[in-house]
Scaffold this motif. Structure first.
Motif, PDB file in Angstrom:
ATOM      1  N   GLY A 144      -6.680 -10.382  -1.895  1.00  0.00           N
ATOM      2  CA  GLY A 144      -6.168  -9.088  -2.353  1.00  0.00           C
ATOM      3  C   GLY A 144      -5.648  -9.136  -3.772  1.00  0.00           C
ATOM      4  N   PRO A 247      -2.866   4.153  -7.512  1.00  0.00           N
ATOM      5  CA  PRO A 247      -2.147   5.167  -6.728  1.00  0.00           C
ATOM      6  C   PRO A 247      -2.455   6.617  -7.114  1.00  0.00           C
ATOM      7  CG  PRO A 247      -0.696   3.322  -7.174  1.00  0.00           C
ATOM      8  CD  PRO A 247      -1.943   3.081  -7.979  1.00  0.00           C
ATOM      9  N   ILE A 260      -8.700   2.122 -13.286  1.00  0.00           N
ATOM     10  CA  ILE A 260      -8.896   0.825 -13.927  1.00  0.00           C
ATOM     11  C   ILE A 260      -8.572  -0.254 -12.900  1.00  0.00           C
ATOM     12  CG2 ILE A 260      -7.926  -0.737 -15.680  1.00  0.00           C
ATOM     13  CD1 ILE A 260      -7.298   1.771 -17.354  1.00  0.00           C
ATOM     14  N   GLN A 262      -9.564  -3.963 -10.359  1.00  0.00           N
ATOM     15  CA  GLN A 262     -10.465  -4.764  -9.531  1.00  0.00           C
ATOM     16  C   GLN A 262     -11.419  -3.908  -8.709  1.00  0.00           C
ATOM     17  OE1 GLN A 262      -8.368  -7.598  -7.063  1.00  0.00           O
ATOM     18  NE2 GLN A 262     -10.089  -7.785  -5.682  1.00  0.00           N
ATOM     19  N   ALA A 276       4.229   3.946 -16.735  1.00  0.00           N
ATOM     20  CA  ALA A 276       4.729   3.855 -15.356  1.00  0.00           C
ATOM     21  C   ALA A 276       3.734   3.122 -14.459  1.00  0.00           C
ATOM     22  CB  ALA A 276       5.073   5.241 -14.811  1.00  0.00           C
ATOM     23  N   SER A 278       3.112  -0.895 -13.051  1.00  0.00           N
ATOM     24  CA  SER A 278       3.866  -2.157 -12.973  1.00  0.00           C
ATOM     25  C   SER A 278       3.085  -3.336 -13.533  1.00  0.00           C
ATOM     26  CB  SER A 278       4.271  -2.447 -11.530  1.00  0.00           C
ATOM     27  OG  SER A 278       3.116  -2.622 -10.733  1.00  0.00           O
ATOM     28  N   SER A 280       0.039  -4.909 -11.675  1.00  0.00           N
ATOM     29  CA  SER A 280      -0.430  -5.809 -10.613  1.00  0.00           C
ATOM     30  C   SER A 280      -1.641  -6.587 -11.125  1.00  0.00           C
ATOM     31  CB  SER A 280      -0.856  -4.983  -9.389  1.00  0.00           C
ATOM     32  OG  SER A 280      -1.990  -4.189  -9.725  1.00  0.00           O
ATOM     33  N   TYR A 283      -4.719  -4.557 -11.263  1.00  0.00           N
ATOM     34  CA  TYR A 283      -4.818  -3.653 -12.417  1.00  0.00           C
ATOM     35  C   TYR A 283      -5.163  -4.452 -13.675  1.00  0.00           C
ATOM     36  CZ  TYR A 283      -3.592  -0.254 -16.002  1.00  0.00           C
ATOM     37  OH  TYR A 283      -3.645   0.586 -17.092  1.00  0.00           O
TER      38      TYR A 283
HETATM   39  C1  LIG Z   1      -8.246  -5.474  -2.778  1.00  0.00           C
HETATM   40  C2  LIG Z   1      -7.357  -4.641  -3.659  1.00  0.00           C
HETATM   41  C3  LIG Z   1      -7.920  -4.020  -4.752  1.00  0.00           C
HETATM   42  C4  LIG Z   1      -7.101  -3.242  -5.592  1.00  0.00           C
HETATM   43  N1  LIG Z   1      -7.675  -2.670  -6.685  1.00  0.00           N
HETATM   44  C5  LIG Z   1      -6.876  -2.025  -7.567  1.00  0.00           C
HETATM   45  C6  LIG Z   1      -7.424  -1.476  -8.772  1.00  0.00           C
HETATM   46  O1  LIG Z   1      -8.632  -1.520  -9.014  1.00  0.00           O
HETATM   47  N2  LIG Z   1      -6.566  -0.863  -9.612  1.00  0.00           N
HETATM   48  C7  LIG Z   1      -5.208  -0.765  -9.377  1.00  0.00           C
HETATM   49  O2  LIG Z   1      -4.474  -0.219 -10.224  1.00  0.00           O
HETATM   50  N3  LIG Z   1      -4.693  -1.255  -8.235  1.00  0.00           N
HETATM   51  C8  LIG Z   1      -5.487  -1.862  -7.329  1.00  0.00           C
HETATM   52  N4  LIG Z   1      -4.933  -2.331  -6.181  1.00  0.00           N
HETATM   53  C9  LIG Z   1      -3.510  -1.984  -5.880  1.00  0.00           C
HETATM   54  C10 LIG Z   1      -2.517  -2.881  -6.591  1.00  0.00           C
HETATM   55  O3  LIG Z   1      -2.183  -3.979  -5.760  1.00  0.00           O
HETATM   56  C11 LIG Z   1      -1.195  -2.131  -6.904  1.00  0.00           C
HETATM   57  O4  LIG Z   1      -0.694  -1.577  -5.713  1.00  0.00           O
HETATM   58  C12 LIG Z   1      -1.369  -1.025  -7.931  1.00  0.00           C
HETATM   59  O5  LIG Z   1      -2.009  -1.515  -9.089  1.00  0.00           O
HETATM   60  C13 LIG Z   1       0.015  -0.496  -8.307  1.00  0.00           C
HETATM   61  O6  LIG Z   1      -0.146   0.575  -9.185  1.00  0.00           O
HETATM   62  P1  LIG Z   1       1.056   0.997 -10.146  1.00  0.00           P
HETATM   63  O7  LIG Z   1       1.354  -0.105 -11.101  1.00  0.00           O
HETATM   64  O8  LIG Z   1       0.674   2.311 -10.726  1.00  0.00           O
HETATM   65  O9  LIG Z   1       2.240   1.246  -9.130  1.00  0.00           O
HETATM   66  P2  LIG Z   1       3.576   0.409  -8.889  1.00  0.00           P
HETATM   67  O10 LIG Z   1       3.306  -1.030  -8.727  1.00  0.00           O
HETATM   68  O11 LIG Z   1       4.316   1.106  -7.807  1.00  0.00           O
HETATM   69  O12 LIG Z   1       4.367   0.564 -10.260  1.00  0.00           O
HETATM   70  C14 LIG Z   1       4.930   1.766 -10.686  1.00  0.00           C
HETATM   71  C15 LIG Z   1       5.751   1.452 -11.919  1.00  0.00           C
HETATM   72  O13 LIG Z   1       6.264   2.652 -12.457  1.00  0.00           O
HETATM   73  C16 LIG Z   1       7.533   2.393 -13.009  1.00  0.00           C
HETATM   74  N5  LIG Z   1       8.238   3.671 -13.085  1.00  0.00           N
HETATM   75  C17 LIG Z   1       8.610   4.468 -12.068  1.00  0.00           C
HETATM   76  N6  LIG Z   1       9.186   5.598 -12.538  1.00  0.00           N
HETATM   77  C18 LIG Z   1       9.167   5.501 -13.892  1.00  0.00           C
HETATM   78  C19 LIG Z   1       9.621   6.353 -14.938  1.00  0.00           C
HETATM   79  N7  LIG Z   1      10.194   7.527 -14.677  1.00  0.00           N
HETATM   80  N8  LIG Z   1       9.435   5.938 -16.217  1.00  0.00           N
HETATM   81  C20 LIG Z   1       8.878   4.741 -16.505  1.00  0.00           C
HETATM   82  N9  LIG Z   1       8.439   3.889 -15.546  1.00  0.00           N
HETATM   83  C21 LIG Z   1       8.571   4.276 -14.257  1.00  0.00           C
HETATM   84  C22 LIG Z   1       8.160   1.405 -12.046  1.00  0.00           C
HETATM   85  O14 LIG Z   1       9.162   0.635 -12.696  1.00  0.00           O
HETATM   86  C23 LIG Z   1       6.964   0.559 -11.642  1.00  0.00           C
HETATM   87  O15 LIG Z   1       6.864  -0.613 -12.440  1.00  0.00           O
HETATM   88  C24 LIG Z   1      -5.715  -3.098  -5.318  1.00  0.00           C
HETATM   89  C25 LIG Z   1      -5.179  -3.717  -4.200  1.00  0.00           C
HETATM   90  C26 LIG Z   1      -5.983  -4.484  -3.389  1.00  0.00           C
HETATM   91  C27 LIG Z   1      -5.362  -5.158  -2.193  1.00  0.00           C
END
Ligand SMILES: Cc1cc2nc3c(=O)[nH]c(=O)nc-3n(C[C@H](O)[C@H](O)[C@H](O)COP(=O)(O)OP(=O)(O)OC[C@H]3O[C@@H](n4cnc5c(N)ncnc54)[C@H](O)[C@@H]3O)c2cc1C
Length: 332
Positions: A144, A247, A260, A262, A276, A278, A280, A283
């Protein structure tokens, strides 16, 4: 046959309608590094009909040789004729390494070749290299995406991998490059089960993120679709496109082709704003080769800052409207 008898680095030169896929040139660039280690020749394998003129481009971008097989049945991609042709060539020449782009075509052909040649295949490699024992490895996110695995194919040959687009930078084309053009005859038949009636390029909607020079990407921290639209406005003001982590796509705010990562698209813009998000592993593997990475996140320890050139620890709801206002002021 002993594995030592397999020699050569092959790159499958994917083309459609006489146009090489850009990933081929990226893999040819990486192949230079592999060649520097093993000293083995780089061969681009070109299948199609009336495609011999592509050989020049392949030489210019680093192929030492082009192995060309042309046939009516290879004019447009069809799995079984392509599999048959490439199997015949690989069985004859016995390459040590065989690389494909992780494109829809490559992802279809490579597993079939794994069966034909009874060898191993790493899917979606993001890097390739040799370890301290001289063993060829392919790096790919595993479990994952929580780890980056180094996969090795110890005994079977050829060692095969599909390689994600945008992982490597093509070399500067060599103007006076010369190479060996080897024409081969293969025995293939058109697939009796289906016929390609017509092909058409994907319609250009003007908002594709592949190839964009500037991206503004929003993540789970974006609070509403209206805020996401504000990021689109920022992207437009900067002459770029809107993208996202997973998300917002899961929420139905953006279509999957804007994701964007994997399980989304790999991008290599000159500038990317991560807002906003994180950071991962899933990503990052899709954007870590961007030229300049700028991130806004209100959590100081967010992993995205580890790979960012510029960062603001701040609430995007303060920074984004201020940026928009400032750009509008300067443009006025
Ligand atoms: C097999 C597999 C494949 C996947 N493929 C992908 C993929 O292709 N792309 C992908 O993106 N993910 C993928 N994921 C999901 C990945 O693991 C993460 O869950 C995802 O990247 C998290 O997205 P995020 O950073 O937007 O959300 P989060 O990790 O929840 O981060 C949100 C961020 O926003 C910040 N934030 C919140 N509110 C504010 C605010 N008001 N101002 C400033 N900052 C703020 C927080 O501090 C936090 O760091 C995959 C997962 C698996 C298991």
């Amino acid at each position: 046959m002993a594995k030592e008898e397999y020699k050569g680095i092959w790159v499958f030169a994917e083309q459609q309608a006489g146009k090489l896929n850009g990933t081929v040139l990226e893999i040819l660039a990486k192949a230079q590094e592999l060649k520097a280690y093993t000293g083995e020749e780089i061969t681009a394998v070109l299948l199609g009909k009336d495609v011999s003129s592509l050989a020049e481009t392949l030489f210019a971008y680093g192929a030492d040789a082009v192995l060309l097989a042309e046939d009516d049945a290879l004019e447009s991609y069809s799995a079984r004729p392509y599999q048959a042709a490439l199997t015949q060539l690989a069985e004859k020449y016995k390459p040590s390494i065989l690389l494909y782009g992780a494109t829809s075509l490559g992802r279809d052909l490579a597993p079939r070749m794994m069966v034909s040649l009874r060898t191993g295949l790493t899917a979606d490699a993001i890097d390739l290299g040799f370890d301290e024992d001289g063993v060829f490895f392919q790096t790919t996110p595993a479990y994952g995406g929580s780890i980056l695995a180094h996969i090795v194919i110890l005994e079977a040959r050829p060692q095969m991998a599909t390689v994600r687009p945008m992982m490597f930078e093509p070399i500067q084309p060599r103007e006076d490059a010369v190479g060996k053009l080897i024409s081969e005859t293969v025995t293939v038949e058109a697939d009796p089960d289906y016929e390609v009636l017509s092909t058409a390029p994907k319609p250009d909607t003007g908002d594709a993120i592949e190839g964009a020079q500037l991206l503004v990407a929003g993540g789970r921290g974006i609070k509403s679709p209206e805020d996401m639209e504000q990021l689109r406005e920022l992207a437009a003001l900067l002459g770029g496109k809107l993208a996202s982590s997973r998300p917002p796509v899961d929420n139905g705010w953006l279509s999957h082709d804007k994701q964007i990562g994997q399980s989304g698209t790999s991008v290599k813009p000159k500038y990317i704003f991560n807002i906003a998000i994180s950071g991962s592993v899933q990503y990052q593997v899709g954007m870590q080769n961007a030229g300049c990475i700028i991130s806004i996140n209100h959590t100081k320890g967010a992993p995205i800052f580890d790979i960012s050139h510029y960062g603001a620890v701040a609430d995007y709801r303060t920074v984004v409207p201020a940026l928009i206002a400032e750009i509008q002021k300067r443009k006025a």
